[in-house]
Motif scaffolding. Structure first.
Motif, mmCIF file in Angstrom:
data_model
loop_
_atom_site.group_PDB
_atom_site.id
_atom_site.type_symbol
_atom_site.label_atom_id
_atom_site.label_comp_id
_atom_site.label_asym_id
_atom_site.label_seq_id
_atom_site.Cartn_x
_atom_site.Cartn_y
_atom_site.Cartn_z
ATOM 1 N N GLY A 1 29.905 -37.452 -4.754
ATOM 2 C CA GLY A 1 29.355 -37.199 -3.419
ATOM 3 C C GLY A 1 28.841 -35.770 -3.294
ATOM 4 N N GLN B 1 27.765 -33.922 -5.626
ATOM 5 C CA GLN B 1 26.552 -33.810 -6.422
ATOM 6 C C GLN B 1 25.356 -34.377 -5.660
ATOM 7 N N LEU B 2 25.562 -35.528 -5.023
ATOM 8 C CA LEU B 2 24.472 -36.137 -4.259
ATOM 9 C C LEU B 2 24.004 -35.237 -3.128
ATOM 10 N N LEU B 3 24.926 -34.476 -2.563
ATOM 11 C CA LEU B 3 24.573 -33.615 -1.437
ATOM 12 C C LEU B 3 23.996 -32.276 -1.884
ATOM 13 N N GLY B 4 23.866 -32.095 -3.188
ATOM 14 C CA GLY B 4 23.227 -30.875 -3.679
ATOM 15 C C GLY B 4 24.175 -29.703 -3.860
ATOM 16 N N ARG C 1 20.211 -36.864 3.600
ATOM 17 C CA ARG C 1 21.119 -37.326 2.562
ATOM 18 C C ARG C 1 22.551 -37.370 3.087
ATOM 19 N N LEU D 1 20.337 -29.218 -10.484
ATOM 20 C CA LEU D 1 20.766 -29.567 -9.133
ATOM 21 C C LEU D 1 20.122 -30.892 -8.752
ATOM 22 N N VAL D 2 20.918 -31.760 -8.163
ATOM 23 C CA VAL D 2 20.285 -32.963 -7.627
ATOM 24 C C VAL D 2 19.261 -32.462 -6.619
ATOM 25 N N GLY E 1 14.220 -33.853 4.610
ATOM 26 C CA GLY E 1 14.916 -33.620 3.361
ATOM 27 C C GLY E 1 15.863 -34.740 3.047
ATOM 28 N N ILE E 2 16.037 -34.986 1.785
ATOM 29 C CA ILE E 2 17.014 -35.968 1.381
ATOM 30 C C ILE E 2 17.931 -35.312 0.362
ATOM 31 N N GLY E 3 18.595 -34.265 0.776
ATOM 32 C CA GLY E 3 19.666 -33.734 -0.062
ATOM 33 C C GLY E 3 19.258 -32.721 -1.096
ATOM 34 N N SER E 4 18.579 -31.684 -0.675
ATOM 35 C CA SER E 4 18.262 -30.664 -1.659
ATOM 36 C C SER E 4 18.044 -29.340 -0.962
ATOM 37 N N ARG F 1 12.231 -37.510 8.228
ATOM 38 C CA ARG F 1 12.735 -38.341 7.143
ATOM 39 C C ARG F 1 12.460 -39.818 7.424
ATOM 40 N N MET G 1 25.425 -46.098 -4.509
ATOM 41 C CA MET G 1 26.061 -44.924 -5.119
ATOM 42 C C MET G 1 26.684 -45.322 -6.446
#
Lengths: 489, 416
Positions: A399, A401-404, A429, B14-15, B163-166, B215, B231
């Motif tokens: 989790g 990792q998914l959130l950066g 996200r 980084l994701v 944004g989707i998580g970065s 988004r 996931m």
């Protein structure tokens, strides 16, 4: 308790702690400041850590496994070759043509490589389970804390002095325990000496094989300096960027740091992976760093430079600014930063006193909660509110990792950023993660209970309304965890 | 962790390091000319060793400088000749092919105006477009977009930041609305949940409302990539091996291209790849840097493929904060330097050349006797692309996009 006292307790939990959990508001009582200070007086060490390997032990475990993998692979390769030669000579009475001979040779090589890979893969990497155990321990410490101010400080310093598990997976958790946690409420100079002298940091910032051009090893092996650690210590860990040190200072300091390395593994089963100063790598003679001569000719030279960097006024300002930016606001009040920097200078970098100076200022308690929580803080707040005290480290670190904000895996030595504009685009996200988490806990978690009991009803009325009208418990929880009350502090 | 095991990326992927940030408007002037240009900016974070990527094999001092670490024409594998002086790292056959067909150009010995050696400040200058670090929180690409007169939205629903998580790169931060996409790995929340949350944010938190609203708009674009799989329960969060890095670069760049190619999609995008800080065991000819450049080359292929018919109007520029030391350091790597390369690829380019005012590699010719001396201001390249490809006006470029760059002349002739 009056509403205003409750509101202050909730603010203290979000802004300085790990977020509200059942009973935490009562634990804070009517004096949030006093409760935060009291938490700093308790020991920070984790008793459960007794079951985990030290960084050196973890390092040896991985080195051993690597050695065994290599040996196994070699053995399997040789065996495969032997077998092929035997079967080839049995099959061919007549000598084969050159073309088929070439073909056969390449097939042999493929088969041998395959056998080697399979043999190596049969020994799993022990670094990963160690990383997960460490992740579980530190996460559950944050879940168990009454308020979590001390844990937040550990997280802050761990990110300030980050290493990356991508390079040193097995050591990353032990590094935090041994160097950061043990010194997070002590003097900055001690913290600095502990982290820069820790094998994980020396490994991460490429110092293990850095050698002076005129050192014994440097002359023999015709190799030399690596500037990385010297630059990052000055730029990121102590003085801060653009504070007047020069390229020459970086080089001199890199020379000072030569010889700071670790005991190599495999020589003696009881040792390997500990810090050692290797004089054969050390550049002989004195060095000038930021206008001061350091004539020591051993590990004390580096220690002296580090102590002077810790005592430098630029470091006081840098540390105060970063702390205030992390806890209070992206653009922290200058008076607050000045007060914290002054405390740092007056107390010779006593980090507990600097933290107390921060929460003692009215500036630290004013204003609406404007800071966007970083992913790690936000997730822990969500899990605490749901009254969960144990985590599955695989799911948890996935989790993150998914959130950066993958745990102990920042993309660069500067660690994860601390400003809203870096993270706000990740809110989408977060919704997916909140949705997923809500689905998992909705069977045992009542959103109304979180609002009324855990948060003492100190939640915006619009949020209460949205939660009340939600189509399902899952949706109610997702909306609650995504609300500004949980995102901001 | 193994000491012997130098992973291809020394910094975390980084994701979202490959996130796409895009602009969904069409530049009016270009449209009036009957063109529909696409621009993608790729930032390589960590400082790419330009000499390891594009080797000056014709320089008499090259071999002496790098010894057995020098990328050379008769190396194993052999470098790919570009002209009589420069050769490309053997990890990049796609780029070589594009170069040969005039669809790629390389700028060498280039740098931003920044002359110190901090990654953070270097990236700040590279992405902000300012002459010094710490001046602004907006990026040059965003300011260029904001200055362009729109010819109406490509997608009538428009877009704001999403944004989707970065971590949003500075180069696209600013006032012009952008949207973002990163490789997804979670099932998104239901549309109903999203609508309710948006309504809640509109009443309580305008900033969060803007992000979430954008988004949702992006997700509603037809055929948008990113409706992710569930996931993963895959326990392998092990450090990414080179196969994963290659897959990641290709996926991120490929997705960017899919977006940019769509008739109703955005026209300008930016993304970043981390991992170029090769202090130890750089391995330009076989190893870390070779692998990373190979992954980047794969990303180029994915872009070309996925742009489809729009490839002919595409320009991709690849930039980094600064170069690395000309000499190898004590641990077979390189430390922070100055001059380096920028790659330009795309069907819209007038390529097939290495653009360099070569400074030489003798000690006296190096900057401070350590770095490749920069002789081309990277802003000249970027200004040339923005002017000739997107039609951003010179005056705007000099005053708003790259303030204080009036004396840095936009480089002409880059775009076909």
């Amino acid at each position: 308790m009056s509403d205003s006292v409750k509101a202050k307790a909730v603010l203290a939990l979000h802004r300085f702690g790990m977020g509200p959990r059942p009973g935490s508001i009562a634990a804070i009582g009517t004096d949030p400041r006093g409760a935060l200070i009291a938490e700093l007086e308790r020991p920070l060490l984790l008793s459960a850590a007794a079951n985990l390997p030290s960084s050196a032990k973890a390092f040896r475990t991985v080195a051993d496994a690597n050695a065994r993998r290599t040996a196994r692979a070699k053995q399997a390769q040789q065996q495969a070759k032997k077998q092929q030669m035997a079967s080839a000579s049995a099959a061919s009475e007549v000598p084969p043509q050159a073309a088929t001979q070439g073909q056969a040779q390449s097939q042999e090589k493929d088969a041998a490589e395959m056998a080697a890979k399979q043999a190596a893969d049969a020994i799993p990497d022990p670094g990963r389970p160690i990383y997960l155990q460490e992740a579980k321990l530190r996460t559950e410490a944050a879940l168990a804390a009454d308020i979590g101010f001390a844990e937040r400080l550990v997280w802050f310093w761990s990110n300030h002095f980050c290493v990356s598990a991508n390079k040193i997976q097995s050591m990353s958790g032990a590094y935090e325990r041994e160097a950061v946690r043990a010194n997070a409420l002590g003097r900055f100079a001690d913290l600095l000496l502990a982290v820069e002298g820790h094998p994980a940091m020396l490994f991460y910032l490429d110092n293990l094989e850095s050698m002076g051009a005129n050192s014994t090893a440097g002359i023999n092996r015709n190799r030399g300096l690596n500037e990385n650690i010297a630059r990052e210590i000055m730029e990121l860990h102590t003085l801060g960027v653009r504070t007047g040190y020069t390229q020459d200072d970086v080089i001199s300091f890199a020379n000072v740091m030569t010889g700071w390395t670790l005991v190599p593994p495999g020589v003696d089963p009881q040792h390997g992976g500990e810090f050692t100063f290797n004089p054969r790598l050390h550049e002989p003679g004195g060095q000038t760093v930021i206008g001061k001569r350091y004539e020591q000719d051993d590990v004390e030279q580096g220690r002296a430079v580090l102590r002077d960097l810790a005592a430098h006024p630029a470091t006081a300002t840098h540390v105060a600014t970063k702390l205030a930016r992390h806890f209070i606001a992206d653009e922290p009040p200058p008076a607050l930063v000045a007060q914290m920097a002054k405390t740092y200078r007056d107390t010779e970098g006593d980090l507990k006193q600097v933290a107390i100076a921060m929460i003692s200022s009215d500036d630290a308690w004013g204003g609406p909660p404007s800071k966007l929580k970083r992913p790690g803080e936000w997730v822990i707040g969500m899990v605490r509110a749901a009254a969960i005290t144990a985590v599955d480290p695989v799911r948890y670190t996935d989790g993150q990792q998914l959130l950066g904000e993958a745990l102990w895996r920042p993309p660069a030595p500067m660690g994860y950023p601390d400003d809203e504009s870096s993270w706000i685009d990740g809110v989408g996200r977060r919704l997916d993660v909140a949705n997923y988490f809500a689905e998992h806990v909705s069977g045992m978690t009542d959103p109304q209970a979180i609002i009324e009991d855990v948060c003492a009803s100190q939640i915006a009325s619009e949020v209460k309304q949205a939660v009340g009208r939600a189509e399902s418990r899952q949706q109610a929880l997702a909306l609650l965890f995504m609300s500004a009350d949980f995102q901001r502090r | 962790m193994g000491v012997v095991d130098h992973l291809p990326t020394r910094r975390e992927l980084l994701v979202g390091s490959g996130a796409l940030f895009a602009w969904s408007q069409m530049p009016r002037i270009a449209r009036a000319e009957g063109r529909d240009p696409r621009l993608l900016v790729i930032v390589l974070r960590g400082a790419l060793d330009g000499l390891g990527a594009v080797a000056p094999v014709g320089d008499p001092d090259w071999i002496a400088l790098r010894g057995d670490r020098a990328v050379v024409l008769d190396g194993k594998p052999p470098a790919l000749p570009l002209d009589s002086f420069f050769a490309l790292n053997p990890a990049m056959p796609n780029l070589h092919r594009l170069y040969k067909s005039g669809k790629a150009a390389i700028v060498h010995a280039a740098a931003t105006p920044y002359r110190e050696r901090s990654h953070f400040d270097g990236q700040d200058v590279l992405e902000s477009g300012m002459s010094k670090p710490g001046i602004t929180a907006s990026g040059w690409l965003n300011r260029a977009l904001a200055a362009l007169e729109s010819n109406g939205r490509v997608d009538p629903r428009g877009s704001l930041a999403l944004g989707i998580g970065s971590v949003t790169p500075l180069v696209v931060r600013g006032r012009a609305p952008v949207m973002t996409w990163v490789p997804q790995k979670l099932l998104p929340a239901s549309e109903d949940t999203q609508n309710r949350l948006l309504d809640l944010y509109q009443h309580t938190d305008p900033k969060l409302a803007a992000v979430l609203g954008a988004r949702m708009k992006l997700a509603s674009l037809s055929g948008a990539p990113g409706a992710g799989e569930a996931m993963s329960n895959d326990p392998t969060l092990a450090p990414p091996g080179i196969a994963r890095v290659r897959a990641y670069f290709a996926e991120a760049a490929g997705a960017a291209a899919r977006y940019l190619a769509r008739p109703e999609g955005p026209r300008v995008g930016a993304m970043g790849f981390v991992g170029w800080d090769t202090h130890i065991a750089e391995g330009a000819a076989s190893g870390q840097l070779y692998n990373l450049l190979g992954a980047l080359d794969g990303a180029f292929a994915a872009i070309e493929t996925n742009m489809g018919a729009a490839w002919g109007e595409t320009v991709v520029t690849v930039v980094t904060e600064f170069g690395r030391t000309a000499r190898i350091n004590g641990t077979q790597g390189t430390d922070h330097g100055t001059g380096t390369v920028a790659f330009l690829i795309g069907g819209g380019l007038a390529g097939g050349r290495v653009i360099a005012d070569w400074p030489g590699l003798k000690p006296a010719q190096l900057l401070e006797d350590r770095d490749l001396k920069p002789t081309t201001d990277l802003r000249a390249v970027l200004k040339g692309l923005l002017r000739d490809h997107l039609r951003v006006e010179e005056k705007v470029l000099a005053e708003t996009v790259f303030p204080g760059s009036a004396d840095v002349k936009a480089m002409g002739g880059l775009v076909a």
